[in-house]
Enzyme design. Sequence first.
Site, short mmCIF file in Angstrom:
data_model
loop_
_atom_site.label_atom_id
_atom_site.label_comp_id
_atom_site.label_asym_id
_atom_site.label_seq_id
_atom_site.Cartn_x
_atom_site.Cartn_y
_atom_site.Cartn_z
N ASP A 183 0.84 -1.20 0.00
CA ASP A 183 0.00 0.00 0.00
C ASP A 183 0.88 1.25 0.00
O ASP A 183 1.58 1.53 0.97
CB ASP A 183 -0.91 -0.03 1.24
CG ASP A 183 -1.99 1.03 1.19
OD1 ASP A 183 -1.96 1.87 0.27
OD2 ASP A 183 -2.86 1.02 2.08
N HIS A 185 -0.49 4.16 -0.08
CA HIS A 185 -1.29 4.99 0.82
C HIS A 185 -1.37 6.45 0.38
O HIS A 185 -1.59 7.34 1.20
CB HIS A 185 -0.73 4.90 2.24
CG HIS A 185 -1.78 4.92 3.31
ND1 HIS A 185 -2.07 6.03 4.06
CD2 HIS A 185 -2.63 3.95 3.76
CE1 HIS A 185 -3.03 5.75 4.92
NE2 HIS A 185 -3.39 4.49 4.75
N GLU A 209 -1.12 -0.57 -4.11
CA GLU A 209 -2.37 0.11 -3.80
C GLU A 209 -2.19 1.62 -3.67
O GLU A 209 -1.22 2.09 -3.07
CB GLU A 209 -2.94 -0.45 -2.49
CG GLU A 209 -4.22 0.23 -2.04
CD GLU A 209 -4.83 -0.44 -0.83
OE1 GLU A 209 -5.50 0.27 -0.05
OE2 GLU A 209 -4.64 -1.66 -0.64
N GLU A 235 -10.29 3.29 -2.59
CA GLU A 235 -10.90 3.47 -1.26
C GLU A 235 -11.40 4.88 -1.05
O GLU A 235 -12.26 5.12 -0.19
CB GLU A 235 -9.90 3.09 -0.16
CG GLU A 235 -8.71 4.03 -0.04
CD GLU A 235 -7.68 3.51 0.95
OE1 GLU A 235 -7.55 4.11 2.02
OE2 GLU A 235 -7.02 2.51 0.64
N HIS A 284 -12.12 -2.28 -0.09
CA HIS A 284 -11.40 -1.72 1.06
C HIS A 284 -12.25 -1.94 2.31
O HIS A 284 -13.45 -1.67 2.31
CB HIS A 284 -11.20 -0.23 0.80
CG HIS A 284 -10.52 0.52 1.89
ND1 HIS A 284 -11.18 1.37 2.75
CD2 HIS A 284 -9.21 0.59 2.23
CE1 HIS A 284 -10.31 1.92 3.58
NE2 HIS A 284 -9.11 1.47 3.29
#
Length: 381
Positions: A183, A185, A209, A235, A284
Amino acid sequence: MNISRVETFLVAPRWLFVRIETESGVVGWGEASLEGHSDAVRTAVEQFAELLVGTDSARIEDHWQVLTKGGFYRGGPVLGSAVSGIDQALWDIKGKSLGVSVYELLGGAVRDRIRMYGWVGGDDPSGIADAVQAQLDVGLTAVKMNASGAMSRSGTVAEIDGVLKRVAAAREVLGPERDVAVDFHGRFTLANARRIAPLLESLHPFFIEEPVVPENSHLIGQLVQATSVPVATGERLYNRQDFLPVFQAGIAIAQPDLSHAGGISEVRRIAAMAEVYDVQLAPHCPLGPIALAACLQVGFATPNFLIQEQSIGIHYNQGAEVLDYVLDKSPLQFVNGNIERLTGPGIGIQIDESAVRAADARGHSWRSPLWRHSDGSLAEW
């Protein structure tokens, strides 16, 4: 069955539950958790309740249309999360009233079990191997980790090397038969992501991700073209319209959040749209048991469903755990890295209402951490 009452519950560690009761006594549960903004969502649910009380709970699609399009100002994470919690609860009521699981109402099951993955941190590089092993010990076959902590705008040699070492440590424990997702993020600039993604290819991440922040989704195609690693995002996208540009850009995995992106109703449509672009669905869900159950209901009825995130034991959970609010914990147990098909009516789990009400009396005030670069400017968390 007309709706008689809509309630919200602010429960630890950082979740917002929605309870909808009908005049006949059937109760449905949803989760409208928007991490760090639960109070705002709670107010939105209360306003939407003015439109719901006294109406037929069975008219799920009509309610979804009214709540998402009935106001002149619409969309976004707060209103989207409020609608999501309500939508989940209405599907729960519908399933309970008919005595069937929600996936039966979505066309029936297309699979018997859903593969799950667990979180192993990654902000701090220490202890990754032990954290991965702990997830394997509870029966999982896939994990996800943050690629880094705070990331400078132009990655230093040390920062880039740290990303590679983190993932290599996880891969060493996992071996070639299990998976690690990485991730980003939203902490990376496009340039940083384009530099690092090819360096990760030899470690074979399951996917990368959120390589860029969602407002820069128009750039994500440049990363897709720069690496063979599958790219995932979603997400912080809240409807089909948000997902269309990233589908067109070539992402491999869509990650809508059923507590933000319009609930079961809209995520089911996002999944169908994803199929047109040969994109897999991996919702998510670092949230509570209701959101997880809703994800599973969609997953059991969705052909292009890949894997499900869950937050049992996640480092964010302080003061409560996913299973603390569930009466019968067995439906959410891992079996060989999977959760077996739920069989209970509605969303398939039984909520411990007394535990929820007690938790709401304590409440929570979770907020996203605030990070800064060494020069004092804001850094992406």
